[in-house]
Enzyme design. Structure first.
Site, PDB file in Angstrom:
ATOM      1  N   GLU A   1       8.193   1.178  -3.381  1.00 17.13           N
ATOM      2  CA  GLU A   1       7.451  -0.328  -3.642  1.00 17.13           C
ATOM      3  C   GLU A   1       8.131  -1.343  -4.171  1.00 17.13           C
ATOM      4  O   GLU A   1       8.515  -2.781  -4.127  1.00 17.13           O
ATOM      5  CB  GLU A   1       5.817   0.678  -4.098  1.00 17.13           C
TER       6      GLU A   1
ATOM      7  N   HIS B   1       0.631  -1.389  -0.108  1.00 16.75           N
ATOM      8  CA  HIS B   1       0.088   0.197  -0.194  1.00 16.75           C
ATOM      9  C   HIS B   1       0.423   0.921   0.198  1.00 16.75           C
ATOM     10  O   HIS B   1       1.605   1.261   0.480  1.00 16.75           O
ATOM     11  CB  HIS B   1      -0.908   0.535   1.367  1.00 16.75           C
TER      12      HIS B   1
END
Length: 210
Positions: free
Chosen positions: A182, A117
């Protein structure tokens, strides 16, 4: 308290709905030898024209499509679960999969489903987390890799990577810089699961020493 079983080979089931940039970063790290003992068993999408599907096919990976639009959630999830089991998947990785998983799906892979996320959870769950963070005026942003449970953007956190929010940032540049983190964080989390040197105590991921 949950302690992971030792697994000789970590077989990933990638679930995606879009471009799959995190999936491609994971695949690249596997091919470059940075994730020993890890392989992608199947890439599953609920969107037929998702760019990640095309990328997976170009890489020669097994691909499965289960279109979700207009289908009951339980029926759709049952098909996806059957596919993952048929491919011997023992870790599910959500890579931009734009669906909430059913409780039955989550129960089938307890502490074996990962999600990434683009915020430092529990701050800014849900959609457009980068824009939420930018508009709130935070000075530090980042991403979180966590196990998936029955709640949105919840579950025990494996790791987080943080970056400063620059005065020159806008929501788009911040999102781009978070995405770069990420691509690092997801493979780091997979390596942690592959090593098996942890336990989940309540909501906490705790490293074990051997």
């Amino acid at each position: 308290m949950s302690t992971p079983a030792q697994i000789d080979k970590l077989r990933l089931g990638i679930l995606l709905s879009g471009r799959g940039s995190n999936f491609l970063a994971i695949d690249r790290n596997i091919r470059q030898g940075r994730l020993p003992g890890v392989e992608i068993a199947v890439v599953v999408s609920n969107v037929a024209n998702a760019p990640g599907v095309t990328a997976a096919r170009d890489l020669g990976l097994p691909v499965a499509l289960f279109i979700s639009r207009g289908r009951p959630r339980a029926e759709h999830d049952a098909d996806v679960l059957a596919c993952l089991r048929a491919h011997g998947v023992n870790l599910v990785c959500l890579a931009g999969y734009m669906r909430l998983l059913s409780p039955e799906f989550i129960a089938a892979f307890p502490n074996r489903i990962l999600n990434i996320h683009p915020s430092l959870l529990p701050a800014f769950p849900g959609l457009d987390a980068q824009t939420q963070a930018f508009e709130y005026g935070v000075k530090v942003a980042g991403c979180t890799v966590h196990f998936v449970d029955e709640h949105l953007d919840h579950g025990a956190i494996l790791l987080q990577r943080a970056i400063p929010v620059l005065d020159t940032d806008d929501a788009h540049s911040l999102a781009d810089r978070i995405l770069a983190e990420e691509h690092i964080a997801y493979s780091q989390a997979i390596a942690m699961v592959a090593a098996g040197q942890y336990q989940v105590v309540g909501r906490r991921h705790v490293k074990r020493e051997f």
